[in-house]
Write an enzyme that holds these catalytic residues in place. Sequence first.
Site, PDB file in Angstrom:
ATOM      1  N   PRO A 171       0.697  -1.817   0.626  1.00  0.00           N
ATOM      2  CA  PRO A 171       1.238  -0.802   1.527  1.00  0.00           C
ATOM      3  C   PRO A 171       2.739  -0.564   1.387  1.00  0.00           C
ATOM      4  O   PRO A 171       3.292   0.212   2.164  1.00  0.00           O
ATOM      5  CB  PRO A 171       0.941  -1.399   2.906  1.00  0.00           C
ATOM      6  CG  PRO A 171       1.099  -2.868   2.705  1.00  0.00           C
ATOM      7  CD  PRO A 171       0.556  -3.124   1.317  1.00  0.00           C
ATOM      8  N   TYR A 172       3.427  -1.220   0.410  1.00  0.00           N
ATOM      9  CA  TYR A 172       4.874  -1.061   0.324  1.00  0.00           C
ATOM     10  C   TYR A 172       5.260   0.406   0.116  1.00  0.00           C
ATOM     11  O   TYR A 172       6.094   0.947   0.850  1.00  0.00           O
ATOM     12  CB  TYR A 172       5.443  -1.910  -0.814  1.00  0.00           C
ATOM     13  CG  TYR A 172       6.926  -1.689  -1.012  1.00  0.00           C
ATOM     14  CD1 TYR A 172       7.861  -2.215  -0.120  1.00  0.00           C
ATOM     15  CD2 TYR A 172       7.405  -0.922  -2.082  1.00  0.00           C
ATOM     16  CE1 TYR A 172       9.213  -1.990  -0.279  1.00  0.00           C
ATOM     17  CE2 TYR A 172       8.759  -0.689  -2.251  1.00  0.00           C
ATOM     18  CZ  TYR A 172       9.660  -1.235  -1.347  1.00  0.00           C
ATOM     19  OH  TYR A 172      10.999  -1.000  -1.501  1.00  0.00           O
ATOM     20  N   GLY A 173       4.671   1.050  -0.892  1.00  0.00           N
ATOM     21  CA  GLY A 173       5.011   2.441  -1.172  1.00  0.00           C
ATOM     22  C   GLY A 173       4.795   3.350   0.026  1.00  0.00           C
ATOM     23  O   GLY A 173       5.709   4.083   0.445  1.00  0.00           O
ATOM     24  N   SER A 175       4.700   2.563   3.095  1.00  0.00           N
ATOM     25  CA  SER A 175       5.615   2.217   4.190  1.00  0.00           C
ATOM     26  C   SER A 175       6.957   2.911   4.016  1.00  0.00           C
ATOM     27  O   SER A 175       7.606   3.295   4.994  1.00  0.00           O
ATOM     28  CB  SER A 175       5.803   0.693   4.283  1.00  0.00           C
ATOM     29  OG  SER A 175       6.659   0.189   3.270  1.00  0.00           O
TER      30      SER A 175
END
Length: 277
Positions: A171-173, A175
Site C-alpha cells: 500500500p505504499y504507493g 498511500s
Amino acid sequence: MASETDNDPSSDPSLADRPVIVTGASRGLGRAMALALARAGARVALVASRRSAQLDETMARASALGAKERAIAVTGDLRRAADCERIAAEVRAAFGSVHVLINNAALSMAGPGEPLWRADVDEWRRMVATNIEGLFLMTRSVAPAMVAQGFGKIVNVSTGAGTMVRKFYAPYGPSKAFVEAASRIWAQEFAGTGVTVNVLLPGGAVDTAADVTGTPTAGRTFLPASVMVAPALWLASDRSDGHTGERFVASRWDERLPLAARIAAARQDGASEPQIM
C-alpha cells in the site's frame, strides 16, 4: 527580504525563530530538513515515534549548530489522535506557536512486496495507519491554531507518480497518492485563512542508509537526503507566500537559477482532473 537571485535559502530572515515541526526527523529526509532549518535559525521540534540513538544524534547535531535552545525532541505515535494532539500542545508550549508542519514521517518499502492475495494484513494496516491516518491526525492537530493565527505552512512529503502505481508497491504507493489528493483538497479548504498546503518529493530514490551509516548502498544510484533542503527551506520561509496546492520535485530545484526560475523548474502543475489509471 531575500532577493530573487539569492542562492542561499538558509539566509532568509523569515526563518529566524520560526517554530517548525518535522515528523520522522530522526533520520533520512526528516533529519536533513530539520538540521537545515536549525542551521537557518528556526526553532525546530524533532518528532519521532520513540526515543532512539538516531534521534539523540540528530538532537546533538542540532545543538552543535547552535540550536540547543531552539530544538526539542518530541516522541509519539502519529497513528493515535491523542499523541498528535499532545505533540502539538508540547510544541506550542515550548515555542509559543507552530508556523510550519513538515509531514515527513512514513513507513516505506525496501523492495517489492507481495501480491494482494498474499499481502500481510497487519503490515498493510500498519503502513496505511502511519502514512494516511498519521498525516491526517498530525495536520488536524495543528490546523485550528494555524487558522486562528492567520498563518501556517504545511508541507507534505510524497513520492514519484510511478511509485504510486508500481506493481507490488501497495500500500505504499497508494498511500502517497492519498497524500497528494488530500493536499490538493486541504489547500482549497484553507483558502483565505493564511494557511498553505504544498507537496514536496525528492524526485528519485534517496539513500537513507548512507545517512545513517555513512556508507552508500552498493550497486545503485541514489539521491542524497540533502536534495530536499533548499526547496524545504523555501517552502518554510515567507518567500513561498502565495504558493498553495502545488507539487515540487526537489531534484529539479536548481540553485544556479534565479528564484522564480527555480520554482518554475521544480513545480509540476496538477491536471484539472487528477488521473491515476
